[in-house]
Design a protein around this motif. Structure first.
Motif, PDB file in Angstrom:
ATOM      1  N   ASP A 329      31.179  10.854   6.476  1.00 26.89           N
ATOM      2  CA  ASP A 329      30.876  11.638   5.271  1.00 26.89           C
ATOM      3  C   ASP A 329      29.409  11.519   4.851  1.00 26.89           C
ATOM      4  O   ASP A 329      29.091  11.587   3.650  1.00 26.89           O
ATOM      5  N   ALA A 330      28.511  11.343   5.804  1.00 22.41           N
ATOM      6  CA  ALA A 330      27.078  11.238   5.469  1.00 22.41           C
ATOM      7  C   ALA A 330      26.562  12.608   5.038  1.00 22.41           C
ATOM      8  O   ALA A 330      26.877  13.614   5.687  1.00 22.41           O
ATOM      9  N   PRO A 331      25.755  12.684   3.972  1.00 20.17           N
ATOM     10  CA  PRO A 331      25.203  13.977   3.551  1.00 20.17           C
ATOM     11  C   PRO A 331      24.482  14.706   4.685  1.00 20.17           C
ATOM     12  O   PRO A 331      24.519  15.929   4.769  1.00 20.17           O
ATOM     13  N   ALA A 332      23.843  13.945   5.589  1.00 22.63           N
ATOM     14  CA  ALA A 332      23.100  14.580   6.691  1.00 22.63           C
ATOM     15  C   ALA A 332      24.008  15.491   7.524  1.00 22.63           C
ATOM     16  O   ALA A 332      23.573  16.546   7.994  1.00 22.63           O
ATOM     17  N   LEU A 333      25.256  15.108   7.702  1.00 22.49           N
ATOM     18  CA  LEU A 333      26.147  15.906   8.555  1.00 22.49           C
ATOM     19  C   LEU A 333      26.371  17.292   7.955  1.00 22.49           C
ATOM     20  O   LEU A 333      26.311  18.302   8.652  1.00 22.49           O
ATOM     21  N   GLU A 334      26.629  17.318   6.652  1.00 19.27           N
ATOM     22  CA  GLU A 334      26.861  18.602   5.985  1.00 19.27           C
ATOM     23  C   GLU A 334      25.572  19.426   5.968  1.00 19.27           C
ATOM     24  O   GLU A 334      25.593  20.649   6.196  1.00 19.27           O
ATOM     25  N   ILE A 335      24.440  18.777   5.733  1.00 21.93           N
ATOM     26  CA  ILE A 335      23.162  19.500   5.699  1.00 21.93           C
ATOM     27  C   ILE A 335      22.857  20.090   7.084  1.00 21.93           C
ATOM     28  O   ILE A 335      22.437  21.247   7.203  1.00 21.93           O
ATOM     29  N   ILE A 336      23.113  19.332   8.135  1.00 24.10           N
ATOM     30  CA  ILE A 336      22.896  19.837   9.502  1.00 24.10           C
ATOM     31  C   ILE A 336      23.815  21.031   9.758  1.00 24.10           C
ATOM     32  O   ILE A 336      23.396  22.057  10.298  1.00 24.10           O
ATOM     33  N   HIS A 337      25.050  20.912   9.329  1.00 27.94           N
ATOM     34  CA  HIS A 337      26.002  22.014   9.504  1.00 27.94           C
ATOM     35  C   HIS A 337      25.486  23.272   8.807  1.00 27.94           C
ATOM     36  O   HIS A 337      25.486  24.369   9.385  1.00 27.94           O
ATOM     37  N   LEU A 338      25.006  23.125   7.570  1.00 27.17           N
ATOM     38  CA  LEU A 338      24.516  24.282   6.819  1.00 27.17           C
ATOM     39  C   LEU A 338      23.264  24.877   7.475  1.00 27.17           C
ATOM     40  O   LEU A 338      23.109  26.094   7.572  1.00 27.17           O
ATOM     41  N   LEU A 339      22.377  24.007   7.951  1.00 27.99           N
ATOM     42  CA  LEU A 339      21.139  24.483   8.599  1.00 27.99           C
ATOM     43  C   LEU A 339      21.469  25.276   9.862  1.00 27.99           C
ATOM     44  O   LEU A 339      20.920  26.364  10.087  1.00 27.99           O
ATOM     45  N   CYS A 340      22.348  24.731  10.675  1.00 27.59           N
ATOM     46  CA  CYS A 340      22.713  25.413  11.931  1.00 27.59           C
ATOM     47  C   CYS A 340      23.387  26.748  11.618  1.00 27.59           C
ATOM     48  O   CYS A 340      23.154  27.745  12.280  1.00 27.59           O
ATOM     49  N   HIS A 341      24.217  26.736  10.566  1.00 23.75           N
ATOM     50  CA  HIS A 341      24.908  27.960  10.165  1.00 23.75           C
ATOM     51  C   HIS A 341      23.907  29.054   9.810  1.00 23.75           C
ATOM     52  O   HIS A 341      24.157  30.246  10.009  1.00 23.75           O
TER      53      HIS A 341
END
Ligand code: NAD
Length: 453
Positions: A329-341
């Motif tokens: 649940d690291a914030p980086a994972l969600e941010i990476i997901h949003l960036l790639c999206h």
């Protein structure tokens, strides 16, 4: 000296095992993960946690600490059995108790004498009663187990120190004598030990994590207001923190909380409350603010870069906090997901979590350090406040970037100093004006005309 078995050798189980052994007890760590146990038996530590390796080595050498996958051998003469398996989020937000259930049944089936079973995992309110019933159902009738709830408050990154110098130890039980025996294990730590009933002990853990998460979402909301009104949230938090009624801890605005505890524990408390007819509106807002906080970072990027399509974005920090390699649940994972999206390419670096990140994030390329990560990027994001990032050669970092946008998701740099160095610097709630694209263009033109040395 007590004979202790700890079920689960993850962050909590391994630290607890090593610390109890260091206090002079005879400890066996039991885990179903054979690879982990093999590593531990070879003296290798499967997680990154300061001081832990030395502690494990010392106590293995002294013969006080062993690891096994074999419940029968591990529980052979155990007086205390600590359950320290994971309780992740289920699909509805509830605590998933399957690991606890399997561990409890295995304990019941393999114990050959009376023991105190201690719930150290974070378990929902009522779990001690449930574990008691499960033990009764599966154990042989002549064996008696008392159950004590003993929630753990250690933090990854300082887990050994937190275990050895706790603010308090909470013990909940309907069996006073069993709770006092567990209290005796903690006596050498010379901290307040609170004896209470099981449900209160279980709730103390959830309420504590929920309040800490609330402080983080609160200061993030204040940060958003600071940005609109030109105040600096870091100084606001500092000024608030001097007030002993408030305290300075957990008032750092940023990309929001993450990790294996706060997100799942707030979700689980909200779920328990809803199921039992309560209306946990504050908890829901805390979670909403935390979710939105990841999007704030992208808004800041978009505000300057326009579209993120085909941009290369560098990330400094992947672990959910410094001094750990934990990516859960690291914030980086969600941010990476949003960036790639949004069509961006992501390059990243973390001082400790690279191996775990490589396995988890095939869409990301990785730099060997912060400078290689920044090389040719259109923007750089700081996601985890590792000390290493506070000591970077910022001129070199600036030169490495193709475009000098730095979004500081942990407010580790000073806005004025960064601007003087030629960065377009965006912190969280640092009172910077909300620039229009035209203003950014003017800034960028000025920067191009006056390149930094
Ligand atoms: P973890 O995932 O790191 O470790 C769990 C371990 O249990 C794993 O090694 C797994 O292989 C093992 N396991 C699973 N099922 C098993 C079974 N049936 N028998 C034996 N071993 C089994 O988890 P963690 O981070 O150590 O968290 C454990 C609990 O402590 C959770 O409830 C968590 O909420 C709580 N907690 C965690 C922290 C933290 O900082 N990580 C802090 C306080 C409380």
């Amino acid at each position: 000296m007590a004979r202790i078995a700890v079920i689960g050798t993850g962050y909590v189980g391994l630290v607890s095992s090593a610390c109890f052994a260091d206090l002079g007890n005879d400890v066996v760590g039991i885990d179903i993960d054979a690879t982990k146990v093999r590593l531990l038996e070879q003296g290798c530590i499967p997680i990154y946690e300061p001081q832990l390796e030395e502690l494990v080595q010392r106590n293995r050498t002294a013969g006080r600490l062993r690891f096994t996958t074999d419940y029968l051998c591990g529980l052979a003469d155990a007086e205390f059995v600590f359950i320290a398996v994971a309780t992740p989020s289920g699909s509805e937000g509830e605590a998933d108790m399957r690991q606890v259930e399997a561990a409890t049944i295995a304990i019941a089936q393999h114990l050959v004498g009376d023991a105190v079973v201690v719930n150290k995992s974070t378990m929902p309110i009522g779990a001690a009663d449930w574990v008691t019933q499960l033990l009764r159902k599966h154990q042989t009738p002549d064996i008696h187990c008392a159950v004590v709830s003993n929630p753990e408050f250690l933090r990854e990154g300082s887990a050994v120190a937190d275990f050895m110098q706790p603010d308090r130890v909470v013990l909940g039980s309907n069996d006073r004598a069993a709770a006092e025996r567990v209290a005796a294990l903690y006596q050498p730590l010379k901290c307040p030990i609170m004896l209470t009933d099981t449900r209160t002990a279980e709730m103390i853990k959830y309420a504590s994590n929920a309040l800490l998460a609330t402080k983080i979402s609160f200061i993030n909301e204040i940060a958003a207001i600071c940005e609109r009104l030109g105040a600096d949230v870091r100084q606001v938090a500092q000024g608030m923190g001097y007030d002993r009624r408030i305290g300075a801890a957990f008032l750092d605005a940023g990309v929001g909380y993450g990790g294996s505890c706060f997100p799942k524990d707030v979700r689980a408390l909200e779920h328990m409350a809803s199921v039992h007819g309560s209306h946990p509106q504050l908890l829901r807002t805390v979670m909403d603010i935390n979710r939105d906080q990841k999007r704030v970072v992208l808004q800041k990027l978009r505000q300057v870069l326009g579209t993120l399509q085909d941009r290369t974005i560098g990330l400094l920090g992947l672990a959910f906090k410094p001094n750990t390699d934990d990516l859960r649940d690291a914030p980086a994972l969600e941010i990476i997901h949003l960036l790639c999206h949004e069509g961006a390419s992501v390059r990243a670096y973390d001082p400790a979590a690279m191996d775990k990140a490589r396995a988890l994030l095939p869409e990301v390329t990785f730099g060997r350090d912060a400078y290689e990560t920044a090389q040719g990027c259109d923007a750089l994001l700081v996601i985890t406040e590792w000390n290493e990032f506070k000591q970077l050669d910022l001129r070199r970092l600036r030169r490495a970037l193709a475009f000098p946008l730095l979004v500081d998701g942990r407010n580790i740099y000073e806005p004025d100093a960064m601007t003087r160095l030629g960065f377009i610097y965006c912190g969280i709630g640092r009172g910077q004006p909300v620039w229009s694209p035209v203003e950014y263009l003017a800034h960028e033109t000025a920067r191009t005309l006056a390149p930094i040395s």
